[in-house]
Write an enzyme that holds these catalytic residues in place. Structure first.
Site, PDB file in Angstrom:
ATOM      1  N   GLU A  28      32.970  19.622  54.567  1.00 53.14           N
ATOM      2  CA  GLU A  28      32.141  20.706  53.878  1.00 53.14           C
ATOM      3  C   GLU A  28      32.678  22.119  53.780  1.00 53.14           C
ATOM      4  O   GLU A  28      32.161  22.818  52.563  1.00 53.14           O
ATOM      5  CB  GLU A  28      30.863  20.614  54.907  1.00 53.14           C
ATOM      6  CG  GLU A  28      30.077  19.358  54.580  1.00 53.14           C
ATOM      7  CD  GLU A  28      29.676  18.888  53.314  1.00 53.14           C
ATOM      8  OE1 GLU A  28      29.374  19.846  52.659  1.00 53.14           O
ATOM      9  OE2 GLU A  28      29.324  17.947  53.062  1.00 53.14           O
ATOM     10  N   TYR A  65      23.462  25.954  53.633  1.00 54.22           N
ATOM     11  CA  TYR A  65      23.589  24.684  53.010  1.00 54.22           C
ATOM     12  C   TYR A  65      24.713  23.846  54.067  1.00 54.22           C
ATOM     13  O   TYR A  65      24.351  22.749  54.241  1.00 54.22           O
ATOM     14  CB  TYR A  65      24.545  24.922  51.785  1.00 54.22           C
ATOM     15  CG  TYR A  65      25.544  23.730  51.397  1.00 54.22           C
ATOM     16  CD1 TYR A  65      24.514  22.360  50.829  1.00 54.22           C
ATOM     17  CD2 TYR A  65      26.621  23.385  51.720  1.00 54.22           C
ATOM     18  CE1 TYR A  65      25.294  21.194  50.761  1.00 54.22           C
ATOM     19  CE2 TYR A  65      27.204  22.391  51.490  1.00 54.22           C
ATOM     20  CZ  TYR A  65      26.645  21.064  50.878  1.00 54.22           C
ATOM     21  OH  TYR A  65      27.210  19.967  50.822  1.00 54.22           O
ATOM     22  N   ASP A  80      22.509  22.067  47.259  1.00 55.04           N
ATOM     23  CA  ASP A  80      23.658  22.489  47.137  1.00 55.04           C
ATOM     24  C   ASP A  80      23.538  22.823  45.341  1.00 55.04           C
ATOM     25  O   ASP A  80      22.310  22.470  44.868  1.00 55.04           O
ATOM     26  CB  ASP A  80      24.729  21.724  47.307  1.00 55.04           C
ATOM     27  CG  ASP A  80      24.901  20.628  46.396  1.00 55.04           C
ATOM     28  OD1 ASP A  80      23.830  19.776  46.190  1.00 55.04           O
ATOM     29  OD2 ASP A  80      25.753  20.166  45.944  1.00 55.04           O
ATOM     30  N   CYS A 121      24.203  14.027  36.343  1.00 60.12           N
ATOM     31  CA  CYS A 121      23.370  14.840  35.942  1.00 60.12           C
ATOM     32  C   CYS A 121      24.372  16.157  36.110  1.00 60.12           C
ATOM     33  O   CYS A 121      24.056  17.208  36.554  1.00 60.12           O
ATOM     34  CB  CYS A 121      22.273  15.209  36.764  1.00 60.12           C
ATOM     35  SG  CYS A 121      20.972  16.449  35.988  1.00 60.12           S
ATOM     36  N   CYS A 133      22.953  11.009  30.569  1.00 66.85           N
ATOM     37  CA  CYS A 133      21.327  10.552  30.661  1.00 66.85           C
ATOM     38  C   CYS A 133      21.476   9.271  30.444  1.00 66.85           C
ATOM     39  O   CYS A 133      20.229   8.471  30.760  1.00 66.85           O
ATOM     40  CB  CYS A 133      20.565  11.498  29.512  1.00 66.85           C
ATOM     41  SG  CYS A 133      20.734  13.459  29.947  1.00 66.85           S
ATOM     42  N   CYS A 149      21.708   7.634  33.517  1.00 66.72           N
ATOM     43  CA  CYS A 149      20.608   8.106  34.796  1.00 66.72           C
ATOM     44  C   CYS A 149      19.432   7.141  35.180  1.00 66.72           C
ATOM     45  O   CYS A 149      18.861   6.881  34.410  1.00 66.72           O
ATOM     46  CB  CYS A 149      20.297   9.411  34.498  1.00 66.72           C
ATOM     47  SG  CYS A 149      19.206  10.487  35.653  1.00 66.72           S
ATOM     48  N   CYS A 209      12.544  12.188  33.571  1.00 73.99           N
ATOM     49  CA  CYS A 209      13.152  13.669  33.461  1.00 73.99           C
ATOM     50  C   CYS A 209      12.393  14.428  32.778  1.00 73.99           C
ATOM     51  O   CYS A 209      12.178  14.441  31.513  1.00 73.99           O
ATOM     52  CB  CYS A 209      14.572  13.527  33.364  1.00 73.99           C
ATOM     53  SG  CYS A 209      15.545  15.057  33.068  1.00 73.99           S
TER      54      CYS A 209
END
Length: 293
Positions: free
Chosen positions: A40, A123, A141, A196, A203, A206, A212
DNA sequence: TATTCGTGGCT
DNA sequence: TAGCCAAGAAT
């Protein structure tokens, strides 16, 4: 178009993740909380592909927080390589030291204890608590923000800073079940990273394209406040980067080498002083600098 | 709240 | 090609 039920949205994203998740070293059953934490820190503003080799080197050399805490800060900075933002290496080592001193050498499990560590903001604390310990947290995030603002609010990009409305949306969509919430967090991040994406979203691949809001509205272009680009040429950051590259590659940096790397004197001296002030360099003799030993 | 802080690949 | 962008935090 009807709004999807949260359950349907969850099922679509979680099902997609089950089929498409990348196998990353900091995921999976063998990953320790420390491995997650190291990842991280490295992933802050840095792409996965660049983190992978450095993460492997760090975990091999410093498999526990105590191993890293026992090393000089300069070793952490050198091992950071070219990931960028080398102060993250200092903060990660400082966090390791705090873990040894305050938590018996074990990565703390609570959000509050994590947040209190150097280099850990909202975060990162949420991400570690969620990914390493399976807890239920809103993990916001840049990927999740983009997915949610598109899918729910119908806008191309989120605002420059996290808004209250964004956090409310993310909170409302977080599954109630703890384990499901943790998977939801990583799944929405993965969706933003792989499908995305910022520039060319896929798309057609997706799992939530049909619901969406951004797609439903015909992909309206971003019309919010201008998002500031990051200047680079001629900046202190570029100057600092040049000097730090020398320091990593050699045992020390001389004035002559610094002059060759950055001719402009006032800026070079300001950056050298700043690097020393930040703890990234030490002046070992007049006219000679090195990573802190 | 707005700036600052690296690096490199992509379009 | 010159921006744009990448699992943010600190001040």
């Amino acid at each position: 178009m009807d709004s999807p039920t949260p359950g349907a949205l969850h099922d679509a994203v979680l099902g997609w993740y089950d089929d498409h998740a990348r196998e990353l070293p900091w995921r999976g059953l063998e990953a320790t909380p420390w491995s997650v934490m190291v990842s991280e820190f490295m992933l802050q503003q840095t792409p996965v592909v660049r983190v992978l080799p450095v993460h492997a080197l760090w975990l091999e050399r410093w498999p526990t927080p105590a191993d890293l805490a026992a090393e000089p800060t300069g070793e952490a900075v050198r091992m950071w390589g070219r990931l960028g933002y080398p102060r993250r290496a200092l903060r990660l080592r400082a966090a390791a030291t705090a873990i040894v001193e305050r938590h018996g050498g074990e990565v703390p499990t609570s959000y509050d204890d994590l947040l209190a560590l150097p280099g850990v903001g909202d975060y990162t604390a949420s991400a570690i608590a969620s990914f390493a310990f399976g807890q239920r947290h809103v993990v916001l995030d840049t990927n999740v923000r983009r997915v949610l603002v598109r899918a729910v609010s119908g806008q191309e990009f989120p605002a420059p800073a996290v808004t209250r409305a964004e956090r409310d949306v993310a909170t409302a969509l977080l599954p109630d079940d703890e384990a499901t919430a943790a998977t939801w967090a990583v799944a929405t991040m993965e969706l933003g990273a792989l499908v995305c994406s910022a520039r060319q979203p896929s798309c057609d691949a997706c799992p939530i394209a049909e619901v969406c809001a951004w797609r439903g509205a015909g992909f309206p272009a971003y019309d919010g406040p201008p998002r500031r680009g990051q200047a680079w040429a001629g900046t202190d950051r570029q100057c600092r980067g040049r000097i730090m590259a020398l320091a990593r590659e050699q045992s020390s940096v001389t004035t002559a080498q610094a002059e060759a790397a950055w001719p402009r004197a006032d800026q070079r001296e300001r950056c050298l002083a700043g690097l020393v002030d930040d703890g990234l360099l030490t002046q070992i003799t007049p006219g000679r600098w090195a990573l802190p030993g």
